[in-house]
Design a protein around this motif. Structure first.
Motif, PDB file in Angstrom:
ATOM      1  N   GLU A  26      31.116  45.021  26.685  1.00 32.72           N
ATOM      2  CA  GLU A  26      32.299  44.214  26.978  1.00 32.72           C
ATOM      3  C   GLU A  26      33.375  45.054  27.654  1.00 32.72           C
ATOM      4  OE1 GLU A  26      35.394  41.180  24.734  1.00 32.72           O
ATOM      5  OE2 GLU A  26      34.316  42.674  23.549  1.00 32.72           O
ATOM      6  N   SER A  27      33.564  46.271  27.177  1.00 31.34           N
ATOM      7  CA  SER A  27      34.543  47.181  27.776  1.00 31.34           C
ATOM      8  C   SER A  27      34.173  47.522  29.218  1.00 31.34           C
ATOM      9  CB  SER A  27      34.636  48.461  26.947  1.00 31.34           C
ATOM     10  OG  SER A  27      35.467  49.392  27.564  1.00 31.34           O
ATOM     11  N   LEU A  28      32.896  47.780  29.467  1.00 32.91           N
ATOM     12  CA  LEU A  28      32.441  48.060  30.834  1.00 32.91           C
ATOM     13  C   LEU A  28      32.670  46.862  31.744  1.00 32.91           C
ATOM     14  CD1 LEU A  28      29.101  49.924  30.073  1.00 32.91           C
ATOM     15  CD2 LEU A  28      31.137  50.898  31.144  1.00 32.91           C
ATOM     16  N   PHE A  29      32.393  45.668  31.223  1.00 31.11           N
ATOM     17  CA  PHE A  29      32.608  44.453  32.011  1.00 31.11           C
ATOM     18  C   PHE A  29      34.087  44.277  32.333  1.00 31.11           C
ATOM     19  CE2 PHE A  29      33.574  39.904  32.229  1.00 31.11           C
ATOM     20  CZ  PHE A  29      32.792  39.547  33.305  1.00 31.11           C
ATOM     21  N   GLU A  30      34.951  44.488  31.351  1.00 32.62           N
ATOM     22  CA  GLU A  30      36.390  44.349  31.574  1.00 32.62           C
ATOM     23  C   GLU A  30      36.892  45.362  32.601  1.00 32.62           C
ATOM     24  OE1 GLU A  30      38.318  41.963  30.518  1.00 32.62           O
ATOM     25  OE2 GLU A  30      36.756  41.042  29.296  1.00 32.62           O
ATOM     26  N   SER A  31      36.386  46.602  32.565  1.00 32.25           N
ATOM     27  CA  SER A  31      36.829  47.600  33.544  1.00 32.25           C
ATOM     28  C   SER A  31      36.328  47.242  34.944  1.00 32.25           C
ATOM     29  CB  SER A  31      36.375  48.999  33.145  1.00 32.25           C
ATOM     30  OG  SER A  31      34.977  49.121  33.212  1.00 32.25           O
ATOM     31  N   ASP A  32      35.139  46.650  35.029  1.00 30.12           N
ATOM     32  CA  ASP A  32      34.632  46.196  36.328  1.00 30.12           C
ATOM     33  C   ASP A  32      35.494  45.071  36.892  1.00 30.12           C
ATOM     34  OD1 ASP A  32      32.575  48.015  36.376  1.00 30.12           O
ATOM     35  OD2 ASP A  32      31.045  46.586  35.733  1.00 30.12           O
ATOM     36  N   THR A  33      35.838  44.105  36.058  1.00 29.07           N
ATOM     37  CA  THR A  33      36.626  42.970  36.546  1.00 29.07           C
ATOM     38  C   THR A  33      38.052  43.376  36.907  1.00 29.07           C
ATOM     39  OG1 THR A  33      37.153  42.297  34.283  1.00 29.07           O
ATOM     40  CG2 THR A  33      35.287  41.211  35.337  1.00 29.07           C
ATOM     41  N   ALA A  34      38.558  44.457  36.312  1.00 26.73           N
ATOM     42  CA  ALA A  34      39.912  44.919  36.641  1.00 26.73           C
ATOM     43  C   ALA A  34      39.994  45.411  38.084  1.00 26.73           C
ATOM     44  CB  ALA A  34      40.338  46.023  35.680  1.00 26.73           C
ATOM     45  N   SER A  35      38.881  45.880  38.636  1.00 31.04           N
ATOM     46  CA  SER A  35      38.894  46.405  40.007  1.00 31.04           C
ATOM     47  C   SER A  35      38.395  45.380  41.026  1.00 31.04           C
ATOM     48  CB  SER A  35      38.052  47.676  40.090  1.00 31.04           C
ATOM     49  OG  SER A  35      36.704  47.383  39.791  1.00 31.04           O
ATOM     50  N   CYS A  36      38.251  44.132  40.606  1.00 27.32           N
ATOM     51  CA  CYS A  36      37.757  43.084  41.499  1.00 27.32           C
ATOM     52  C   CYS A  36      38.906  42.392  42.224  1.00 27.32           C
ATOM     53  CB  CYS A  36      36.982  42.031  40.714  1.00 27.32           C
ATOM     54  SG  CYS A  36      35.457  42.644  40.004  1.00 27.32           S
ATOM     55  N   ARG A  37      38.570  41.731  43.303  1.00 27.61           N
ATOM     56  CA  ARG A  37      39.545  40.877  43.989  1.00 27.61           C
ATOM     57  C   ARG A  37      38.868  39.549  44.293  1.00 27.61           C
ATOM     58  NH1 ARG A  37      39.579  41.885  50.204  1.00 27.61           N
ATOM     59  NH2 ARG A  37      37.546  42.842  50.444  1.00 27.61           N
ATOM     60  N   LYS A  38      39.666  38.514  44.349  1.00 31.15           N
ATOM     61  CA  LYS A  38      39.136  37.176  44.566  1.00 31.15           C
ATOM     62  C   LYS A  38      38.709  37.019  46.028  1.00 31.15           C
ATOM     63  CE  LYS A  38      40.166  32.338  43.784  1.00 31.15           C
ATOM     64  NZ  LYS A  38      41.133  31.391  43.220  1.00 31.15           N
ATOM     65  N   LEU A  39      37.516  36.496  46.220  1.00 29.49           N
ATOM     66  CA  LEU A  39      37.009  36.255  47.567  1.00 29.49           C
ATOM     67  C   LEU A  39      37.341  34.826  47.953  1.00 29.49           C
ATOM     68  CD1 LEU A  39      35.406  37.236  50.017  1.00 29.49           C
ATOM     69  CD2 LEU A  39      33.342  36.422  48.873  1.00 29.49           C
ATOM     70  N   THR A  40      38.252  34.672  48.901  1.00 31.65           N
ATOM     71  CA  THR A  40      38.663  33.352  49.356  1.00 31.65           C
ATOM     72  C   THR A  40      37.842  32.942  50.574  1.00 31.65           C
ATOM     73  OG1 THR A  40      40.351  34.269  50.818  1.00 31.65           O
ATOM     74  CG2 THR A  40      41.027  33.769  48.547  1.00 31.65           C
ATOM     75  N   LYS A  41      37.954  31.682  50.945  1.00 35.48           N
ATOM     76  CA  LYS A  41      37.267  31.211  52.146  1.00 35.48           C
ATOM     77  C   LYS A  41      37.743  31.968  53.378  1.00 35.48           C
ATOM     78  CE  LYS A  41      36.480  26.471  50.621  1.00 35.48           C
ATOM     79  NZ  LYS A  41      36.771  25.048  50.888  1.00 35.48           N
ATOM     80  N   GLU A  42      39.019  32.290  53.406  1.00 38.30           N
ATOM     81  CA  GLU A  42      39.590  32.999  54.550  1.00 38.30           C
ATOM     82  C   GLU A  42      39.019  34.415  54.658  1.00 38.30           C
ATOM     83  OE1 GLU A  42      41.529  31.434  52.215  1.00 38.30           O
ATOM     84  OE2 GLU A  42      41.918  29.643  53.423  1.00 38.30           O
ATOM     85  N   LEU A  43      38.969  35.127  53.532  1.00 41.03           N
ATOM     86  CA  LEU A  43      38.403  36.481  53.551  1.00 41.03           C
ATOM     87  C   LEU A  43      36.928  36.453  53.923  1.00 41.03           C
ATOM     88  CD1 LEU A  43      40.012  38.200  50.426  1.00 41.03           C
ATOM     89  CD2 LEU A  43      40.356  38.786  52.827  1.00 41.03           C
TER      90      LEU A  43
END
Length: 65
Positions: A26-43
């Protein structure tokens, strides 16, 4: 657990009954999601042509990969 996903997408699932292992995952998953960004249709539309080309080739080859 979905049998279709196992066959079609080659997914793997795991059941973890050890509390310490589950907390570590769970901790590894949370650290991974902290460095994510939302992929929009525009991007997604602004992707480089080389990325689009590689994705197209990968899509064609995916049944044999």
């Amino acid at each position: 657990m979905d049998a279709r996903s196992f066959r079609l997408n080659f997914e793997i699932n795991a059941l973890v009954f050890n509390r310490m292992v589950a907390l570590e995952l769970e901790s590894l998953f949370e650290s991974d999601t902290a460095s994510c960004r939302k992929l929009t249709k525009e991007l997604y539309a602004q992707r480089n042509w080389t990325i689009k080309f590689r994705e197209g080739v990968s899509r064609l080859l995916s049944p044999i990969l």
